[in-house]
Design an enzyme around this catalytic site. Structure first.
Site, PDB file in Angstrom:
ATOM      1  N   GLU A  13       0.529  -0.974   0.331  1.00 23.40           N
ATOM      2  CA  GLU A  13       0.300   0.068   0.109  1.00 23.40           C
ATOM      3  C   GLU A  13       0.604   1.120  -0.153  1.00 23.40           C
ATOM      4  OE1 GLU A  13      -3.745   0.491   2.835  1.00 23.40           O
ATOM      5  OE2 GLU A  13      -2.727   2.226   3.430  1.00 23.40           O
ATOM      6  N   ASP A 106     -12.136   7.721   6.398  1.00 26.37           N
ATOM      7  CA  ASP A 106     -12.561   8.376   7.201  1.00 26.37           C
ATOM      8  C   ASP A 106     -13.095  10.300   7.556  1.00 26.37           C
ATOM      9  OD1 ASP A 106     -10.228   7.214   8.709  1.00 26.37           O
ATOM     10  OD2 ASP A 106      -8.814   7.723   7.869  1.00 26.37           O
ATOM     11  N   HIS A 145     -13.980  -2.801  14.620  1.00 27.77           N
ATOM     12  CA  HIS A 145     -13.884  -1.054  14.072  1.00 27.77           C
ATOM     13  C   HIS A 145     -14.325  -0.583  15.049  1.00 27.77           C
ATOM     14  CE1 HIS A 145     -14.919   2.608  12.533  1.00 27.77           C
ATOM     15  NE2 HIS A 145     -13.983   2.019  11.529  1.00 27.77           N
ATOM     16  N   LYS A 161     -20.934  -7.163   4.438  1.00 22.30           N
ATOM     17  CA  LYS A 161     -20.425  -6.846   3.369  1.00 22.30           C
ATOM     18  C   LYS A 161     -19.666  -7.615   2.172  1.00 22.30           C
ATOM     19  CE  LYS A 161     -17.069  -3.477   4.768  1.00 22.30           C
ATOM     20  NZ  LYS A 161     -15.222  -3.118   5.922  1.00 22.30           N
TER      21      LYS A 161
HETATM   22  P1  FAD Z   1     -17.205   0.177   7.117  1.00 24.86           P
HETATM   23  O1  FAD Z   1     -17.272  -1.258   6.814  1.00 24.86           O
HETATM   24  O2  FAD Z   1     -18.589   1.272   6.341  1.00 24.86           O
HETATM   25  O3  FAD Z   1     -18.067   0.577   9.061  1.00 24.86           O
HETATM   26  C1  FAD Z   1     -17.839   2.218   9.930  1.00 24.86           C
HETATM   27  C2  FAD Z   1     -18.612   1.540  10.874  1.00 24.86           C
HETATM   28  O4  FAD Z   1     -19.645   1.543  10.931  1.00 24.86           O
HETATM   29  C3  FAD Z   1     -18.468  -0.107  11.548  1.00 24.86           C
HETATM   30  O5  FAD Z   1     -18.132   0.741  13.040  1.00 24.86           O
HETATM   31  C4  FAD Z   1     -19.082  -1.125  11.006  1.00 24.86           C
HETATM   32  O6  FAD Z   1     -19.125  -2.135  12.474  1.00 24.86           O
HETATM   33  C5  FAD Z   1     -20.738   0.149  11.022  1.00 24.86           C
HETATM   34  N1  FAD Z   1     -21.552  -0.310   9.877  1.00 24.86           N
HETATM   35  C6  FAD Z   1     -21.199  -1.109   9.193  1.00 24.86           C
HETATM   36  N2  FAD Z   1     -22.705  -1.283   8.704  1.00 24.86           N
HETATM   37  C7  FAD Z   1     -23.564  -0.621   8.812  1.00 24.86           C
HETATM   38  C8  FAD Z   1     -25.082  -0.771   9.928  1.00 24.86           C
HETATM   39  N3  FAD Z   1     -25.697  -0.790   8.242  1.00 24.86           N
HETATM   40  N4  FAD Z   1     -25.129   0.032  10.582  1.00 24.86           N
HETATM   41  C9  FAD Z   1     -24.937   0.895  11.428  1.00 24.86           C
HETATM   42  N5  FAD Z   1     -23.167   0.921  12.303  1.00 24.86           N
HETATM   43  C10 FAD Z   1     -22.670  -0.127  10.295  1.00 24.86           C
HETATM   44  N6  FAD Z   1      -9.519   5.710   4.812  1.00 24.86           N
HETATM   45  C11 FAD Z   1      -9.550   6.929   3.563  1.00 24.86           C
HETATM   46  O7  FAD Z   1      -9.897   7.760   4.042  1.00 24.86           O
HETATM   47  N7  FAD Z   1      -8.764   6.729   3.053  1.00 24.86           N
HETATM   48  C12 FAD Z   1      -7.895   5.003   2.452  1.00 24.86           C
HETATM   49  O8  FAD Z   1      -7.866   5.250   1.786  1.00 24.86           O
HETATM   50  C13 FAD Z   1      -7.898   4.556   3.604  1.00 24.86           C
HETATM   51  N8  FAD Z   1      -7.909   3.039   3.320  1.00 24.86           N
HETATM   52  C14 FAD Z   1      -7.285   2.061   4.426  1.00 24.86           C
HETATM   53  C15 FAD Z   1      -7.237   1.061   4.192  1.00 24.86           C
HETATM   54  C16 FAD Z   1      -7.208  -0.479   5.219  1.00 24.86           C
HETATM   55  C17 FAD Z   1      -7.031  -2.036   4.719  1.00 24.86           C
HETATM   56  C18 FAD Z   1      -8.026   0.117   6.150  1.00 24.86           C
HETATM   57  C19 FAD Z   1      -8.703  -1.390   6.890  1.00 24.86           C
HETATM   58  C20 FAD Z   1      -8.841   1.520   6.160  1.00 24.86           C
HETATM   59  C21 FAD Z   1      -8.591   2.091   5.892  1.00 24.86           C
HETATM   60  N9  FAD Z   1      -8.972   3.481   5.777  1.00 24.86           N
HETATM   61  C22 FAD Z   1      -8.997   4.534   4.971  1.00 24.86           C
HETATM   62  C23 FAD Z   1      -9.673   3.573   7.348  1.00 24.86           C
HETATM   63  C24 FAD Z   1     -11.038   3.537   7.118  1.00 24.86           C
HETATM   64  O9  FAD Z   1     -12.112   4.613   6.013  1.00 24.86           O
HETATM   65  C25 FAD Z   1     -11.801   3.760   8.565  1.00 24.86           C
HETATM   66  O10 FAD Z   1     -11.313   3.168   8.951  1.00 24.86           O
HETATM   67  C26 FAD Z   1     -13.292   4.329   8.285  1.00 24.86           C
HETATM   68  O11 FAD Z   1     -13.584   4.563   9.937  1.00 24.86           O
HETATM   69  C27 FAD Z   1     -14.333   2.927   8.621  1.00 24.86           C
HETATM   70  O12 FAD Z   1     -14.135   2.306   6.582  1.00 24.86           O
HETATM   71  P2  FAD Z   1     -14.896   0.675   6.511  1.00 24.86           P
HETATM   72  O13 FAD Z   1     -14.337   0.867   5.167  1.00 24.86           O
HETATM   73  O14 FAD Z   1     -14.615  -0.278   7.429  1.00 24.86           O
HETATM   74  O15 FAD Z   1     -16.164   1.117   6.976  1.00 24.86           O
END
Ligand code: FAD
Length: 285
Positions: A13, A106, A145, A161
């Site tokens: 990455e 984020d 998370h 997901k």
């Molecule tokens: P989600 O899967 O949407 O989950 C976020 C939260 O919402 C979780 O607590 C989940 O339990 C909750 N949730 C999900 N679905 C529901 C629902 N239906 N109802 C209620 N709650 C729900 N961030 C950036 O900004 N840019 C990047 O390039 C980036 N790259 C990353 C790469 C990796 C490998 C990882 C692990 C993280 C990265 N992040 C990045 C950070 C990430 O965006 C954050 O951790 C963010 O807070 C969560 O993203 P997610 O896609 O996991 O969210």
């Protein structure tokens, strides 16, 4: 009969620089990483700058076209609407990028998010319905998370997901492999059966170490903290032990049949090269 040995892949990455993506440094970095022929190189996107097209997409296209290595774009859900996503998908198709790491992203304090996609799953669902040919990666969290109320809820949401069309998961960094193995078992019990790539972050300098200590929600094992404490004023020793720690993690993961290792390179090709050279024979390259 001997078991047939399947070797995992290694991927990297990188993040776009905060200044001008046209600058040559980032291209030198990706070229040096490309020389190691990883399975793919993923490029993060930044919700503060919101310049996906001119940074993430531009660099991933270079990786794909010039280096002939699959480029994975990170694409965040919260700050794009459907029209913008349609435009991005069409552009990805045109430049030949087939891999997307779909994230919620984020949240930026003070910046109002858009309303079309609240969670990563909403965007995965949308992309899969529009064009099933993209390979979709998703993020996962061995320690849950931080916003999830508990681990069971976290795994249930991860199930949703994957059911929406996520083909492969990449974990948040972790420093205790046992935490990863427990998470992998929980995924298996929940019938989450897509590959899970282990995210490994080698700690190679003091500011990075302090950042991890202050901001990481990850469990930090005693020996990891001891290493940081002991060598915090000796940059060369800290780097050497940080690399050794990451290599130990990787050797153990591969021995325990990990699907793949995703290295958070922090744009340090020398770090990736060192780790690659020490572990090369473990991976399918
Ligand atoms: P989600 O899967 O949407 O989950 C976020 C939260 O919402 C979780 O607590 C989940 O339990 C909750 N949730 C999900 N679905 C529901 C629902 N239906 N109802 C209620 N709650 C729900 N961030 C950036 O900004 N840019 C990047 O390039 C980036 N790259 C990353 C790469 C990796 C490998 C990882 C692990 C993280 C990265 N992040 C990045 C950070 C990430 O965006 C954050 O951790 C963010 O807070 C969560 O993203 P997610 O896609 O996991 O969210």
């Amino acid at each position: 009969m001997d078991k047939v040995l399947t070797k995992p892949h290694i991927s990297f990455e990188i993040f776009p620089p905060s200044n001008n993506v046209q600058n040559t440094k980032i291209y030198q970095t990706v070229q040096a990483l490309g020389d190691l022929r990883p399975e793919f190189i993923s490029v993060t996107c930044n919700n503060k700058r919101l310049n996906f097209k001119d940074s993430t997409l531009r660099i991933a296209s270079y990786i794909e076209k010039e280096l002939q290595i699959p480029g994975v774009v990170h694409l965040t859900a919260r700050y794009f609407d459907k029209g913008q996503i349609d435009y991005i998908l069409a552009k990805l198709k045109r430049v030949g990028i087939h891999n997307i790491l779909v994230l919620r992203g984020d949240l930026v304090p003070g910046r109002e998010p858009k309303n079309d996609f609240k969670y990563a799953t909403d965007l995965i669902d949308y992309i899969k319905q529009k064009d099933n040919s993209f390979k979709i990666f998703g993020a996962c969290y061995p320690e849950g998370h931080p916003e999830s109320p508990d681990k069971v809820t976290d795994i249930r949401r991860l199930q949703t997901k994957v059911a929406a069309g996520c083909d492969c998961l990449i974990t948040q960094m972790f420093f205790s492999n046992d935490t990863f193995y427990q998470f992998r078992e929980n995924c298996a019990l929940a019938n989450i059966d897509v590959p899970i790539l282990a995210g490994i972050m080698p700690i190679v300098n003091r500011s990075q170490a302090l950042h991890v200590i202050q901001n990481s929600a990850s469990y930090l094992p005693k020996k990891f903290i001891a290493m940081l404490n002991r060598y915090q004023t000796d940059p060369a020793a800290l780097k050497a032990t940080g690399l050794a720690y990451a290599i130990n993690q990787i050797v153990d993961l591969v021995t325990q049949d990990v699907d793949g290792v995703h290295l958070y390179t922090m744009n340090h090709p020398d770090v990736a090269r060192h780790i690659y050279q020490e572990t090369e024979t473990l991976f399918a390259i």
